[in-house]
Design an enzyme around this catalytic site. Sequence first.
Site, PDB file in Angstrom:
ATOM      1  N   TYR A 132       0.847  -0.946  -0.084  1.00 40.51           N
ATOM      2  CA  TYR A 132      -0.171  -0.079   0.027  1.00 40.51           C
ATOM      3  C   TYR A 132       0.777   1.248   0.037  1.00 40.51           C
ATOM      4  CZ  TYR A 132      -2.749   3.746   1.350  1.00 40.51           C
ATOM      5  OH  TYR A 132      -3.339   5.249   1.412  1.00 40.51           O
ATOM      6  N   ASP A 134       0.804  17.748  -0.122  1.00 36.13           N
ATOM      7  CA  ASP A 134       0.856  16.982   0.712  1.00 36.13           C
ATOM      8  C   ASP A 134       2.294  17.293   1.649  1.00 36.13           C
ATOM      9  OD1 ASP A 134       0.057  14.932   2.444  1.00 36.13           O
ATOM     10  OD2 ASP A 134       1.469  13.300   1.609  1.00 36.13           O
TER      11      ASP A 134
HETATM   12  C1  OXD Z   1      -1.965  10.784   3.258  1.00 35.41           C
HETATM   13  C2  OXD Z   1      -1.627  10.929   4.853  1.00 35.41           C
HETATM   14  O1  OXD Z   1      -2.122   9.557   2.772  1.00 35.41           O
HETATM   15  O2  OXD Z   1      -1.668  12.014   5.314  1.00 35.41           O
HETATM   16  O3  OXD Z   1      -1.310  11.739   2.859  1.00 35.41           O
HETATM   17  O4  OXD Z   1      -2.388  10.058   5.576  1.00 35.41           O
HETATM   18 MN    MN Z   2      -0.537  13.367   4.114  1.00 34.66          MN
END
Ligand code: OXD
Ligand code: MN
Length: 581
Positions: free
Chosen positions: A197, A275
């Site tokens: 994953y 992110d």
């Molecule tokens: C992601 C998380 O998958 O922060 O970006 O969980």
């Molecule tokens: Mn994240």
Amino acid sequence: MTTHQELQAWIDQVAELTQPDEVYWCNGSAEEYRELTDKLLADGGFIELNQDTHPGCYLHRSDPSDVARVEHLTFVCTSNADDAGPNNNWMAPAEARAKMKELFRGCMKGRTMYVIPYCMGPIDSPLSRCGVEITDSAYVVVNMNMMTRMGDPALRRIEREGKFIKGLHSIGELDPERRFIMHYPEDLEIQSFGSGYGGNALLGKKCHALRIASHQARTEGWLAEHMLVVGLESPEGEVHYVAAAFPSACGKTNLAMMIPPQAYQGWKVWTLGDDICWMRIGDDGRMWAINPEAGFFGVAPGTARKTNPNALAMLDHDAIFTNVAMTADRQPWWEGLDGREPAEDWKGEPYEVVNGPAAHPNSRFTVRMSQCPSYSDKAEAAEGVPISAIIFGGRRARLVPLVMESESWAHGVLMGASMASETTAANIDTVGVVRRDPMAMKPFCGYNFADYWAHWLSFADASDKLPKIFHVNWFRKDDKHHFMWPGFGENMRVLEWVVRRCKGEVACAETPIGRLPLPGDLRLEGIHVPPATMAALLDVDVEAWKAEIADIGEYLASYGARRPAVLEAERQRVAEALDQA
Ligand code: OXD
Ligand code: MN
């Protein structure tokens, strides 16, 4: 295959341990991507989606027991347990290495060992850092192809620089009992076994760009953060860049790709990342940032025309979907997507409402950043972009105002360190449990949070041109449990105030907890937020804040003597201001 002796020796040693049938060095070419896609289609790793509606799109169904990051199996292995801190699971490096060696022994028999040289960040940026991931998963290779700059140019940079992060990954048998994600920050090394994953297997992302990089950033004097980066362009063409940290499920990807509302004709929001953000102080004293990633690995459910039209627009070609559902004509589907019906759920069973959601709630899309309609032309800039504001945020139904600005860098660090989000309870009558998630880094900081806060605080003396720090809360609810602020694109109104504060264009209300907008300074034309609601969104409930500040004190104290004195002094300053209010 490389002139880098240490790299070649490591590859040979791993091959000897894991016993693959063949070793393949990835070059990152389009042809290689096509070959691996064909291989995945042939062996069932990919299911072809409708190539008329979604050219270049494929579906991967992961093992149903392997659908998310596994924080309880994720370890930071420092020689001294205190260096990992209470915020991490710790294992002694020798013990972790011995355990992993047994798992990796012979694990690639019958498989290909892929060697992926990659660069996190623009290939020619001094802010970028390189790594090499070894994996036995072709799915990982094609994802890394979208998420990083991988292949020959990265290998040349590694050969030039010498230094790289070692990441060893095997899907093993996908047995949850034999699954570990180990980090050795002192050795700049990652070992991951038993999961295919995203966050556990695409080692460039959370493992390298956050856990190992946060440690590396501390030793080298920069910051590796769980932040989106956007550019906000005014109708006059002036662009201000903002980095923002939110815990999971607070709409980070949506904010990163926001479309300004009607009332903001002429404004543009440019996406640099959704992110991760790496920042350092430049020669001019400003904080400069890059997004180390080259793609998005976003949560699919909830991505809809209303919440994120830009994301939808980039997902109809050349994307990998993981654990979404499929329509009868093989188009991808997830909850929140209108205009199509699911026929097969994420496990490949005929869709039945009683079996729960059609797409797994953590189902994902992987797509190159350049496919995003709001992709910034500065995303590849070697020098990065100058950050005007850092924003922290959380999901708080009560107490925390819509927006506030810190008094100082240290106060901003306190705001980040005391960040919290409520668990999204199914029962709307229960106020969610507040969980502290400092700087949204709880699962991702590769060292002791106390030392991390000290590192953040250390920037205060480094420059007088640091970004201003803000805290936002889009999630306040009224007594009837309705959201008080419309959110989504309307958050532009708050961002405009943030930019105007950075430019010194607008005054503010000084309160014990920070600087808040004055009535009338947030533009509200085109939305209906009654004055009483607006007043509540910007209210400071002194008694409730005293309790919050006491709770923050207990939280910081749980880090013991390593908690920075400056942070506690800042907390006491706020507590005293509340006492005097
Ligand atoms: C992601 C998380 O998958 O922060 O970006 O969980
Ligand atoms: Mn994240």
